[in-house]
Design an enzyme around this catalytic site. Structure first.
Site, PDB file in Angstrom:
ATOM      1  N   ASN A 146     -55.160 101.291 -18.679  1.00 20.26           N
ATOM      2  CA  ASN A 146     -56.097 101.992 -19.575  1.00 20.26           C
ATOM      3  C   ASN A 146     -56.587 101.055 -20.674  1.00 20.26           C
ATOM      4  O   ASN A 146     -57.783 100.912 -20.897  1.00 20.26           O
ATOM      5  CB  ASN A 146     -55.418 103.196 -20.247  1.00 20.26           C
ATOM      6  CG  ASN A 146     -54.865 104.164 -19.239  1.00 20.26           C
ATOM      7  OD1 ASN A 146     -55.312 104.185 -18.100  1.00 20.26           O
ATOM      8  ND2 ASN A 146     -53.903 104.972 -19.648  1.00 20.26           N
TER       9      ASN A 146
ATOM     10  N   ARG B 145     -41.126 104.492 -24.128  1.00 19.54           N
ATOM     11  CA  ARG B 145     -41.949 103.558 -24.881  1.00 19.54           C
ATOM     12  C   ARG B 145     -41.863 103.896 -26.359  1.00 19.54           C
ATOM     13  O   ARG B 145     -41.945 105.063 -26.735  1.00 19.54           O
ATOM     14  CB  ARG B 145     -43.397 103.658 -24.407  1.00 19.54           C
ATOM     15  CG  ARG B 145     -44.328 102.705 -25.142  1.00 19.54           C
ATOM     16  CD  ARG B 145     -45.714 102.731 -24.574  1.00 19.54           C
ATOM     17  NE  ARG B 145     -46.424 103.928 -24.991  1.00 19.54           N
ATOM     18  CZ  ARG B 145     -47.686 104.196 -24.642  1.00 19.54           C
ATOM     19  NH1 ARG B 145     -48.320 103.359 -23.830  1.00 19.54           N
ATOM     20  NH2 ARG B 145     -48.282 105.275 -25.051  1.00 19.54           N
TER      21      ARG B 145
ATOM     22  N   CYS C 177     -48.511 101.640 -15.125  1.00 24.52           N
ATOM     23  CA  CYS C 177     -48.448 103.005 -15.638  1.00 24.52           C
ATOM     24  C   CYS C 177     -49.769 103.492 -16.209  1.00 24.52           C
ATOM     25  O   CYS C 177     -49.825 104.507 -16.885  1.00 24.52           O
ATOM     26  CB  CYS C 177     -47.335 103.147 -16.674  1.00 24.52           C
ATOM     27  SG  CYS C 177     -47.627 102.138 -18.133  1.00 24.52           S
TER      28      CYS C 177
ATOM     29  N   GLU D 249     -51.043  95.161 -21.607  1.00 24.97           N
ATOM     30  CA  GLU D 249     -52.264  95.951 -21.737  1.00 24.97           C
ATOM     31  C   GLU D 249     -53.323  95.245 -22.568  1.00 24.97           C
ATOM     32  O   GLU D 249     -54.314  95.837 -22.974  1.00 24.97           O
ATOM     33  CB  GLU D 249     -51.960  97.349 -22.287  1.00 24.97           C
ATOM     34  CG  GLU D 249     -51.052  97.414 -23.464  1.00 24.97           C
ATOM     35  CD  GLU D 249     -50.707  98.857 -23.886  1.00 24.97           C
ATOM     36  OE1 GLU D 249     -51.287  99.812 -23.370  1.00 24.97           O
ATOM     37  OE2 GLU D 249     -49.852  98.991 -24.769  1.00 24.97           O
TER      38      GLU D 249
ATOM     39  N   ARG E  84     -44.349 108.668 -23.457  1.00 22.06           N
ATOM     40  CA  ARG E  84     -45.195 108.326 -24.617  1.00 22.06           C
ATOM     41  C   ARG E  84     -44.646 109.045 -25.855  1.00 22.06           C
ATOM     42  O   ARG E  84     -45.070 110.146 -26.185  1.00 22.06           O
ATOM     43  CB  ARG E  84     -46.638 108.771 -24.385  1.00 22.06           C
ATOM     44  CG  ARG E  84     -47.394 107.997 -23.324  1.00 22.06           C
ATOM     45  CD  ARG E  84     -48.829 108.506 -23.250  1.00 22.06           C
ATOM     46  NE  ARG E  84     -49.707 107.620 -22.525  1.00 22.06           N
ATOM     47  CZ  ARG E  84     -50.088 107.793 -21.257  1.00 22.06           C
ATOM     48  NH1 ARG E  84     -49.655 108.816 -20.566  1.00 22.06           N
ATOM     49  NH2 ARG E  84     -50.914 106.941 -20.682  1.00 22.06           N
TER      50      ARG E  84
HETATM   51  C1  PEP Z   1     -52.310 102.132 -20.895  1.00 18.03           C
HETATM   52  O1  PEP Z   1     -52.902 101.620 -21.848  1.00 18.03           O
HETATM   53  O2  PEP Z   1     -52.646 101.941 -19.698  1.00 18.03           O
HETATM   54  C2  PEP Z   1     -51.167 103.033 -21.128  1.00 18.03           C
HETATM   55  C3  PEP Z   1     -50.453 103.492 -20.122  1.00 18.03           C
HETATM   56  O3  PEP Z   1     -50.907 103.403 -22.417  1.00 18.03           O
HETATM   57  P1  PEP Z   1     -51.735 104.529 -23.198  1.00 18.03           P
HETATM   58  O4  PEP Z   1     -52.635 105.215 -22.208  1.00 18.03           O
HETATM   59  O5  PEP Z   1     -50.754 105.460 -23.814  1.00 18.03           O
HETATM   60  O6  PEP Z   1     -52.506 103.720 -24.202  1.00 18.03           O
HETATM   61 MG    MG Z   2     -52.031 101.716 -23.839  1.00 16.24          MG
END
Ligand code: PEP
Ligand code: MG
Length: 585
Positions: free
Chosen positions: A456, A334, A504, A433, A298
């Site tokens: 997430n 990313r 992820c 996502e 990240r």
């Molecule tokens: C997600 O959204 O699942 C993800 C891995 O990205 P982040 O948690 O950084 O938004």
């Molecule tokens: Mg995300």
């Protein structure tokens, strides 16, 4: 003794001393000053007002550029309030008549005004409460010093309590001092929680009334496994928790033995376990715990932990560091995903009405191309030194992916012209996502080199539940049938097009959910480093057939509660040792 329940977000138990990171100006101590110091306090107040007005005028200038005249006006309005005698005179009077410190006078006068607005029946007045809170925070930052100053001076054994913490505050903790933290606000997949897991600091969020109940310097137990906070624990509780800490240490040691064993199911299916990281150095932690690579770096944390925007060289150094640690193992980086709950201090001044639906992530990058290209150049340069894959976050349409990919090609051409080396075959993929992408996975699968499912955000956007809001945390459930059907469809589309797909999101690190993901067709799970050993134990104890059967059954339910309780039940039967001692959750 007082016991409070919150949301367990980062495992582990800590016994220590409370440090309250106060942003609650209503609870400032009533500091009585000698008569001779009254004039000094009034001068301090005037200075804080002058500094705040100057700050607001530079924020206004920046906001005008970024958001336009209309939206930036709010900062002029705030500065106007600070020039308003009817607001400031009562503060001066209070210092004089009650002989209190300037910060107490600010807290009281603005607090009373906010209460008055809050009680007004017209909602136009209630929105003013936020303006007043903002002003109070700004003035108090100047009078008391910013929260960061307090953070820099914490004693060892501190358990930090705050109404809320930003991901960058959490990332800046000195881990030799802060052994745990808890907040009133927040949800399981908010980025503050993610940072806590990355740093291995036990944490509980969403405790609602915690900071109101706790006092600075008091003893406290924080149980990050069960989401429990015990203020002023009695001897019996202390002994019980000291025993649990020992038990945990023994269990961690037994997981350590798994490090060099392969991650294969009992019927021989390989499941790749890779790590999620926020800082380059974490990559070595992933390998130490038996991870086979990094599935999600990240990179926005490069922006969140520094005061200024990172330069191309800052980016390059971090990526090179990772490449060196990984020594040829897979590394997916990313591009930056700022916005929503991840704001730099600078951008936090420019709030959006709906930040999770706002100009975040790839949208922000596409609007700020020079900044985005700096990151892409650094990534491409680092790709000459070892395998790197680039991944774009929050893609919602094919146009966005194509535009981002076009910029990668553009940067490649520039590098070519300058004679700078890079990996021409570098893979470019994207996160899944957002529901629009999951629904159109077939289309995207033809264009992208790989997918990574981010549960997430996928859960948040599918269920319309803010991932950071503790008040609706019980509605946030990646086991919702709609979410798992989307994941099934993405996995199927990826298989049809031979497009590699991983997961992820935080749910991938949850043993109960991991069984389902494998059953739905996922063969790569990217999780926080600390979850890798227990996932490996799980994978080695289960067959692919069992996972597929679990997925079939889970897909047949029509409610998230059925899916959740079924997954819990199956996981506990398959690997009871992972849940021993956690039965009270
Ligand atoms: C997600 O959204 O699942 C993800 C891995 O990205 P982040 O948690 O950084 O938004
Ligand atoms: Mg995300």
């Amino acid at each position: 003794m007082q016991i409070l329940k919150g949301i367990a977000v980062s495992p582990g138990i800590a016994i220590g001393t409370v440090a309250l990171l106060g942003d609650n100006h209503r609870r400032l101590p009533r500091r009585i000053v000698p008569e001779a110091a009254v004039a000094d306090e009034q001068a301090r107040l005037n200075e804080a007002i002058a500094l705040s007005i100057a700050e607001l005028s530079s924020v206004h200038a920046r906001a005008k550029q970024e958001m336009g005249d209309e939206a930036a006006k709010i900062f002029l309005f705030h500065a106007g309030m600070l020039r308003d005698k009817s607001l400031i005179t009562p503060m001066h009077r209070m210092i004089e008549s009650e002989r209190v410190g300037a910060e107490f006078a600010v807290g009281q006068v603005l607090g009373q005004l906010a209460d008055k607005f809050r009680a007004a029946p017209d909602s136009a007045f209630t929105t003013k409460v936020n303006d007043i809170d903002d002003l109070a925070t700004r003035l108090l930052n100047h009078l008391l010093g910013r929260a960061e100053n307090r953070l820099a001076k914490l004693p060892a054994g501190t358990i930090l309590l705050a109404r809320d913490l930003t991901p960058s505050q959490a990332a800046s903790f000195d881990r030799s001092k802060v052994i745990g933290f808890a907040t009133d606000l927040g949800g399981r997949t908010g980025h503050t929680a993610i940072v806590a897991r990355a740093l291995g600091i036990p944490a509980v969020v969403g405790c609602r009334t915690l900071t109101g109940a706790a006092s600075d310097g008091a003893p406290i137990i924080l149980d990050g496994d069960r989401g429990i906070i015990i203020l002023n624990p009695d001897q019996e509780r202390l002994e019980e928790y000291q025993g649990l800490i020992k038990q945990r240490e023994t269990f961690q040691l037994s997981l350590g033995e798994l490090r060099d064993l392969p991650s294969v199911t009992s019927d021989g299916e390989k499941i790749e376990l890779v790590g999620n990281i926020e800082f380059a150095d974490e990559a070595s932690h992933v390998l130490e715990l038996g991870g086979e690579g990094v599935g999600l770096y990240r990179t926005e944390f490069l922006y969140l932990t520094g005061k200024a925007e990172p330069s191309e060289e800052d980016h390059y150094r971090s990526y090179l560091r990772c490449v060196e640690i990984m020594k040829g193992k897979p590394l997916t980086i990313r591009t930056m995903d700022l916005g929503a709950d991840k704001y730099t201090q600078e951008r936090a001044e420019l709030p959006e009405r709906n930040p999770f639906l706002g100009c975040r992530s790839i949208r922000y990058c596409l609007k700020n191309q020079p900044m985005f290209k700096r990151q892409l150049r650094a990534l491409l340069r680092a790709s000459a030194k070892g395998p790197i894959k680039i991944m774009f976050p929050l893609i919602t349409s094919t146009g966005e992916f194509r535009q981002a990919k076009y910029l990668v090609n553009d940067v490649m051409e520039d590098l070519d012209e300058e004679g700078i080396k890079f990996d021409r075959n570098l893979k470019v993929g994207m996160m899944v996502e957002v529901p629009s992408v999951a629904i159109m996975a077939d289309t995207f699968a033809r264009e992208v080199d790989f997918f990574s499912i981010g549960t997430n955000d996928l859960t948040q956007y599918t269920l319309a539940v803010d991932r950071t809001n503790e008040a609706i945390a019980s509605m946030y459930n990646p086991a919702h049938p709609a979410v798992i059907r989307l994941i099934r469809d993405v996995a199927r589309a990826a298989r049809r097009h031979d497009t590699p797909v991983s997961c992820c999101g935080e749910a991938a690190g949850d043993p109960e959910y991991a069984l389902l993901l494998v059953g739905l067709g996922l063969r790569t799970l990217s999780v926080s480093a600390g979850s890798i050993p227990q996932l490996k134990r799980l994978i080695r104890s289960v067959s692919l057939k069992q996972c597929e059967q679990i997925a079939r059954q889970a897909l047949s339910f029509d409610s998230e509660t059925q899916v959740s309780s079924y997954l819990r039940d199956r996981a506990r039967k398959i690997v009871p040792e992972l849940f021993d001692g956690r039965t009270g959750e």
